[in-house]
Design a protein around this motif. Sequence first.
Motif, PDB file in Angstrom:
ATOM      1  N   ILE A 121       0.846  -1.200   0.000  1.00 50.26           N
ATOM      2  CA  ILE A 121       0.000   0.000   0.000  1.00 50.26           C
ATOM      3  C   ILE A 121       0.877   1.244   0.000  1.00 50.26           C
ATOM      4  CG2 ILE A 121      -1.661   1.332   1.360  1.00 50.26           C
ATOM      5  CD1 ILE A 121      -2.708  -1.460   2.353  1.00 50.26           C
ATOM      6  N   LEU A 122       1.897   1.240   0.840  1.00 48.60           N
ATOM      7  CA  LEU A 122       2.820   2.371   0.906  1.00 48.60           C
ATOM      8  C   LEU A 122       3.540   2.556  -0.422  1.00 48.60           C
ATOM      9  CD1 LEU A 122       4.229   4.590   2.498  1.00 48.60           C
ATOM     10  CD2 LEU A 122       5.813   2.864   3.355  1.00 48.60           C
ATOM     11  N   ALA A 123       3.954   1.464  -1.063  1.00 50.06           N
ATOM     12  CA  ALA A 123       4.637   1.555  -2.350  1.00 50.06           C
ATOM     13  C   ALA A 123       3.737   2.200  -3.395  1.00 50.06           C
ATOM     14  CB  ALA A 123       5.093   0.171  -2.806  1.00 50.06           C
ATOM     15  N   GLY A 124       2.477   1.814  -3.439  1.00 51.88           N
ATOM     16  CA  GLY A 124       1.535   2.405  -4.390  1.00 51.88           C
ATOM     17  C   GLY A 124       1.338   3.893  -4.157  1.00 51.88           C
ATOM     18  N   ALA A 125       1.155   4.269  -2.903  1.00 51.61           N
ATOM     19  CA  ALA A 125       0.979   5.689  -2.573  1.00 51.61           C
ATOM     20  C   ALA A 125       2.248   6.478  -2.877  1.00 51.61           C
ATOM     21  CB  ALA A 125       0.601   5.831  -1.101  1.00 51.61           C
ATOM     22  N   LEU A 126       3.374   5.874  -2.576  1.00 51.22           N
ATOM     23  CA  LEU A 126       4.657   6.528  -2.822  1.00 51.22           C
ATOM     24  C   LEU A 126       4.896   6.727  -4.317  1.00 51.22           C
ATOM     25  CD1 LEU A 126       7.220   7.620  -1.561  1.00 51.22           C
ATOM     26  CD2 LEU A 126       8.100   5.294  -1.469  1.00 51.22           C
ATOM     27  N   LEU A 127       4.592   5.714  -5.135  1.00 47.82           N
ATOM     28  CA  LEU A 127       4.754   5.853  -6.580  1.00 47.82           C
ATOM     29  C   LEU A 127       3.854   6.957  -7.131  1.00 47.82           C
ATOM     30  CD1 LEU A 127       5.078   2.146  -7.722  1.00 47.82           C
ATOM     31  CD2 LEU A 127       6.832   3.927  -7.844  1.00 47.82           C
ATOM     32  N   GLU A 128       2.640   7.049  -6.628  1.00 45.09           N
ATOM     33  CA  GLU A 128       1.737   8.109  -7.086  1.00 45.09           C
ATOM     34  C   GLU A 128       2.276   9.482  -6.685  1.00 45.09           C
ATOM     35  OE1 GLU A 128      -1.590   9.757  -9.038  1.00 45.09           O
ATOM     36  OE2 GLU A 128      -0.487   7.882  -9.211  1.00 45.09           O
ATOM     37  N   ALA A 129       2.755   9.624  -5.455  1.00 45.85           N
ATOM     38  CA  ALA A 129       3.314  10.903  -5.005  1.00 45.85           C
ATOM     39  C   ALA A 129       4.548  11.281  -5.826  1.00 45.85           C
ATOM     40  CB  ALA A 129       3.671  10.830  -3.522  1.00 45.85           C
ATOM     41  N   LEU A 130       5.407  10.320  -6.085  1.00 48.03           N
ATOM     42  CA  LEU A 130       6.601  10.595  -6.897  1.00 48.03           C
ATOM     43  C   LEU A 130       6.217  10.917  -8.334  1.00 48.03           C
ATOM     44  CD1 LEU A 130       9.006   7.875  -5.484  1.00 48.03           C
ATOM     45  CD2 LEU A 130       9.191  10.355  -5.181  1.00 48.03           C
ATOM     46  N   GLY A 131       5.176  10.258  -8.845  1.00 48.72           N
ATOM     47  CA  GLY A 131       4.685  10.582 -10.174  1.00 48.72           C
ATOM     48  C   GLY A 131       4.220  12.026 -10.261  1.00 48.72           C
ATOM     49  N   HIS A 132       3.506  12.473  -9.241  1.00 49.18           N
ATOM     50  CA  HIS A 132       3.077  13.874  -9.201  1.00 49.18           C
ATOM     51  C   HIS A 132       4.281  14.806  -9.114  1.00 49.18           C
ATOM     52  CE1 HIS A 132      -1.301  13.927  -9.143  1.00 49.18           C
ATOM     53  NE2 HIS A 132      -1.230  12.773  -8.507  1.00 49.18           N
ATOM     54  N   ALA A 133       5.253  14.454  -8.287  1.00 43.12           N
ATOM     55  CA  ALA A 133       6.450  15.292  -8.134  1.00 43.12           C
ATOM     56  C   ALA A 133       7.211  15.399  -9.452  1.00 43.12           C
ATOM     57  CB  ALA A 133       7.366  14.731  -7.047  1.00 43.12           C
ATOM     58  N   GLY A 135       5.826  15.113 -12.409  1.00 39.75           N
ATOM     59  CA  GLY A 135       4.956  15.594 -13.470  1.00 39.75           C
ATOM     60  C   GLY A 135       4.275  14.509 -14.277  1.00 39.75           C
ATOM     61  N   THR A 136       4.356  13.256 -13.809  1.00 38.59           N
ATOM     62  CA  THR A 136       3.731  12.149 -14.524  1.00 38.59           C
ATOM     63  C   THR A 136       2.978  11.259 -13.541  1.00 38.59           C
ATOM     64  OG1 THR A 136       5.650  12.154 -15.982  1.00 38.59           O
ATOM     65  CG2 THR A 136       4.138  10.318 -16.219  1.00 38.59           C
ATOM     66  N   PRO A 137       1.773  11.673 -13.108  1.00 37.03           N
ATOM     67  CA  PRO A 137       1.004  10.820 -12.203  1.00 37.03           C
ATOM     68  C   PRO A 137       0.710   9.472 -12.858  1.00 37.03           C
ATOM     69  CG  PRO A 137      -0.015  12.979 -12.429  1.00 37.03           C
ATOM     70  CD  PRO A 137       1.087  12.903 -13.436  1.00 37.03           C
ATOM     71  N   PHE A 138       0.700   8.418 -12.060  1.00 35.35           N
ATOM     72  CA  PHE A 138       0.469   7.089 -12.580  1.00 35.35           C
ATOM     73  C   PHE A 138      -1.019   6.775 -12.733  1.00 35.35           C
ATOM     74  CE2 PHE A 138       4.742   6.803 -10.895  1.00 35.35           C
ATOM     75  CZ  PHE A 138       5.383   6.123 -11.909  1.00 35.35           C
ATOM     76  N   LEU A 139      -1.846   7.360 -11.891  1.00 33.20           N
ATOM     77  CA  LEU A 139      -3.272   7.067 -11.927  1.00 33.20           C
ATOM     78  C   LEU A 139      -4.024   8.134 -12.710  1.00 33.20           C
ATOM     79  CD1 LEU A 139      -3.882   6.010  -8.226  1.00 33.20           C
ATOM     80  CD2 LEU A 139      -3.614   4.532 -10.199  1.00 33.20           C
ATOM     81  N   ASP A 140      -5.014   7.689 -13.468  1.00 29.47           N
ATOM     82  CA  ASP A 140      -5.862   8.602 -14.206  1.00 29.47           C
ATOM     83  C   ASP A 140      -7.289   8.127 -14.053  1.00 29.47           C
ATOM     84  OD1 ASP A 140      -6.656  10.649 -15.879  1.00 29.47           O
ATOM     85  OD2 ASP A 140      -6.411   9.430 -17.682  1.00 29.47           O
ATOM     86  N   PRO A 141      -8.138   8.810 -13.333  1.00 29.94           N
ATOM     87  CA  PRO A 141      -7.901  10.073 -12.644  1.00 29.94           C
ATOM     88  C   PRO A 141      -7.112   9.868 -11.348  1.00 29.94           C
ATOM     89  CG  PRO A 141     -10.138   9.339 -12.221  1.00 29.94           C
ATOM     90  CD  PRO A 141      -9.519   8.336 -13.170  1.00 29.94           C
ATOM     91  N   PRO A 142      -6.495  10.938 -10.848  1.00 25.50           N
ATOM     92  CA  PRO A 142      -5.704  10.818  -9.612  1.00 25.50           C
ATOM     93  C   PRO A 142      -6.567  10.470  -8.415  1.00 25.50           C
ATOM     94  CG  PRO A 142      -5.802  13.102 -10.360  1.00 25.50           C
ATOM     95  CD  PRO A 142      -6.489  12.263 -11.404  1.00 25.50           C
ATOM     96  N   LEU A 143      -5.926   9.918  -7.376  1.00 27.37           N
ATOM     97  CA  LEU A 143      -6.653   9.541  -6.166  1.00 27.37           C
ATOM     98  C   LEU A 143      -7.193  10.733  -5.389  1.00 27.37           C
ATOM     99  CD1 LEU A 143      -4.403   6.718  -4.700  1.00 27.37           C
ATOM    100  CD2 LEU A 143      -6.633   6.479  -5.752  1.00 27.37           C
ATOM    101  N   GLY A 144      -6.402  11.768  -5.289  1.00 23.80           N
ATOM    102  CA  GLY A 144      -6.761  12.911  -4.455  1.00 23.80           C
ATOM    103  C   GLY A 144      -7.366  14.046  -5.245  1.00 23.80           C
ATOM    104  N   PRO A 145      -7.644  15.154  -4.531  1.00 22.49           N
ATOM    105  CA  PRO A 145      -8.232  16.326  -5.192  1.00 22.49           C
ATOM    106  C   PRO A 145      -7.310  16.976  -6.191  1.00 22.49           C
ATOM    107  CG  PRO A 145      -7.776  16.772  -2.875  1.00 22.49           C
ATOM    108  CD  PRO A 145      -7.414  15.350  -3.152  1.00 22.49           C
TER     109      PRO A 145
END
Length: 145
Positions: A121-133, A135-145
């Motif tokens: 779970i932490l790895a998934g959240a971390l990858l999404e946060a790093l993707g945002h950092a 400029g390439t989020p992994f999820l579409d649409p993103p999890l958060g606002p």
Amino acid sequence: VDPGFSLDGSAGAPLRLCTSGPEEEKLSGSGEWLEVWRLGELADLSDPTAPAALLKAALVVSGIVQLKGPNADPNAEAGARAEKAAVPPLEAQLASRVGGRLSVRTFSTLPHGSGLGTSSILAGALLEALGHAGGTPFLDPPLGP
């Protein structure tokens, strides 16, 4: 995930990693910031006992950090690949991918090795946060606002 600058404007290590939680205070290198200055310092990312191993692996998997060049020997140790292959230094990679220095800190209240899947779970959240950092989020649409 936030830029790694101190309040007085001085720059520290290009990359700072930290894992913390109730059990981490007992583990060597945990609960304190691990300052990373060179790519070779990320070479132990596949060792689960290494400090911040999950964070190091997420940085490589997300593409924020590249340890080997396109012509590197895939059979060489990770540290040797980073040192010998034609890859930019850590600071240059971070500058091009996230705009500068990077600090990553994770926290969990569950004990290490609880079997509840917190690492994945932490790895998934971390990858999404790093993707945002980067400029390439992994999820579409993103999890958060």
